[in-house]
Design an enzyme around this catalytic site. Sequence first.
Site, short mmCIF file in Angstrom:
data_model
loop_
_atom_site.label_atom_id
_atom_site.label_comp_id
_atom_site.label_asym_id
_atom_site.label_seq_id
_atom_site.Cartn_x
_atom_site.Cartn_y
_atom_site.Cartn_z
N GLY A 189 67.47 3.62 64.53
CA GLY A 189 66.60 2.50 64.21
C GLY A 189 65.27 2.58 64.92
O GLY A 189 65.14 3.20 65.97
N ASP A 231 62.30 -2.52 58.16
CA ASP A 231 63.57 -2.13 58.79
C ASP A 231 63.43 -2.17 60.31
O ASP A 231 63.88 -1.27 61.02
CB ASP A 231 64.02 -0.75 58.30
CG ASP A 231 65.47 -0.47 58.68
OD1 ASP A 231 66.22 -1.44 58.91
OD2 ASP A 231 65.85 0.71 58.74
N HIS A 245 73.48 -1.88 51.86
CA HIS A 245 73.00 -0.68 52.56
C HIS A 245 73.88 0.44 52.06
O HIS A 245 75.06 0.48 52.35
CB HIS A 245 73.16 -0.89 54.07
CG HIS A 245 72.96 0.35 54.88
ND1 HIS A 245 71.73 0.87 55.15
CD2 HIS A 245 73.85 1.17 55.49
CE1 HIS A 245 71.85 1.96 55.88
NE2 HIS A 245 73.13 2.17 56.11
N ASN A 282 73.65 -8.51 61.75
CA ASN A 282 74.34 -7.66 62.73
C ASN A 282 73.99 -8.05 64.16
O ASN A 282 73.37 -7.31 64.91
CB ASN A 282 73.98 -6.19 62.49
CG ASN A 282 74.20 -5.80 61.06
OD1 ASN A 282 73.33 -6.02 60.23
ND2 ASN A 282 75.35 -5.26 60.75
#
Lengths: 430, 316
Positions: A330, A311, A185, A100
């Site tokens: 995030g 993550d 995901h 991403n």
Amino acid sequence: MKDKYLINARIIDPKNQIDEIGGLIIDSKGLIKAVGKKVANGNLPSKAQKIDLKKQVLMPGIVDMRVFVGEPGFEYKENFRTFSNSALAGGVTSAVSMPNTSPIIDNVSMVDFLKRRGRDKSKINIFPSASLTKNTDGKQMTEFGLLKRKGIVAFTDGIKTVQNPLLMSRIMSLASQSNALIMQHAEDNILSENGVINEGEISTRLGLKGIPSLAEKIIVERDLSFLEEYFCRYHISQISSEKTVQAIKKAKKDGKIFSTGVSINNLSLNENDIGDFKTFLKLSPPLRTENDRLSLVNGLNQGFIDVIVSDHKPEDEESKRLTFSQAASGASGVETLLPLALELYHNKSIKLDKLIAAITSNPAKILKIEKGTLQKGKDADLCVVDINKPWIVNKNKLKSKSKNTPIENRKLQGQVLKTFVKGEIAYERI
Amino acid sequence: MAVIKKFRAVKKKQNHLLGIQGLSFSEIENILKQAKTFITLNKSSSKKIDILRGKTQINLFFEPSTRTQSSFELAGKRLGADVMSMNITNSAIKKGETLIDTAMTLNAMHPDIIVIRHQDSGAPNLLSRKVNCAVINAGDGRREHPTQALLDALTIINRKGKVEGLKIAICGDILHSRVARSNIYLMNMLGAEVNVVAPKTLLPHSIERLGVKSFNNMKKGLENCDIVMMLRLQNERMHGAFLPSAREYYEYFGLTPEKLKMAKKNALIMHPGPMNRGVEIDTNLADDINKSLIREQVELGVAVRMACLKIYCKKN
């Protein structure tokens, strides 16, 4: 370059079921020459220079299956150099970067760029993943075969989920043909639309739109149903709820073969930590209830969850200094993955070997990379850690370019002392 | 370094009105007590006093509002403050400025109090961390609308003498309602028994954990109630996504004389406005001066906001 002798260490190598006091020899090519209790002072050439590790833990370098680096496109959040420094300080020697970026990693030419940057700027091993669908739009699949040949280890839309069931079934069907690893995901877009937090009492009190845990379970169950028809290497990136753990247990008992990850955040924190709209704890999947957290810990103990990931998603201040619904989701975390995971060992939730396996040999096995173990003849990617050393997290001392740690001021136990990559000391705590 | 730390330690904690959650019982009592003194003032011919003379109040409304905004504006003016209402539709926000930047800009003008309404839950909390003046929440997302709950409590006390021991039903779109949440917290604190009545799709998750009983049958929910609080049903929620139709909603959840019979004989009706006549409430009931407190709510709203402005402005 001469051989290096590391002695008097507590060697933990879950793959070979080793937990003993001993040493490790690194040869001139940076490979492991010998390892174990026989590598001790009496058996070594007396003139050789030895590093006495004083009974600290010597383990394989960590393999982190899910990190966001920011290059290309988001260099102001993180680049390969800052990421690699941050990773090394956390004992991480291999990382799978998510696609991403801007542009998205979805074609062969991007892979060359990424590999070159990763090699030149990063001291750790970067294993890039590519997207499952072009531009992660969820409409057309990418060239798994060609990308895999270029060295892509896994395919995922990263923060997105392939919603279209027909496309997903075709992806799984073709992935088996090229033996590609699919990482999903799991989140149903419509059920989670505009949601920013776990759906429950806290979302009701804070007045925020919730994400039901069913949104995750439904996609997991859908994909596991496809797996019966289209068997491929399938991995669920990270799960967050008890409901999903139950679904996975059931599927494993039915004999289905796949693997599952969990973020260290979902293992160590719960929705109560969000407190007064702390945007640093806005995550995807969201932090859920204490009950959910406990069932994830159990799932790991019972072997239904294979991997713990950081993550690591660096976000700049501007993306977080907003109202909770507008803020980016995030958390930065590659540097604190091991210390935070050790909290689960210290509070007796998970045994040490199981914990280390979940961040070394298990991810390496799923990715089919020759990492995560202390085997003779393999790269000497190592981590030396004082598992008892107490310290307090201070975001300004973390090496990542972005300071969005979800555990600011948390008291942790366990600090990385040295990190070796291919036999070289790449990080040393002073 | 040590000096700075000492200075920080003695710096007075700023007081804000961010929600009913976080208020103590004595703080609530104080607001209601002060508000009562303003009721008579507001009815007199000379309505202006000067306890906030020289103070600056900024109304920062990111969502359209008529009654709350004008109520706050009037309240500030009657206390003698300089009141400025920001028109967000023409402001920098439309040009992409963040809430924090707007806050910093306004902060540089040294206001004494900022009244904020925002579509995002928690926006007043964020604002309060960045400015040097008091912040009053005039409604944030689905979270809280504390002055509305306080004026509802004052209205009830005005008619029934007290809230303690009463049975209150809150009916309608609980899921999206900040008024419902603030009222649940406040009425519980003041000792009332609270029922919420709504179709299942408009009830938030784990609502019982807030200390209420929930009902999907309006008649059962209204049984023996002293107060029936109706909530507005947004237009966009009537057609298919949450409910089949406005007609069906009215049939099961609209307040009609027939359903009201389940409540106590002297039960009173409230509504935070604006109303959808014929959707959530029968039009004659809404206008029944013996039963409806709707106009009184608006009237006492000004008094409650005056009390809040006075208390929070003074605290600093």
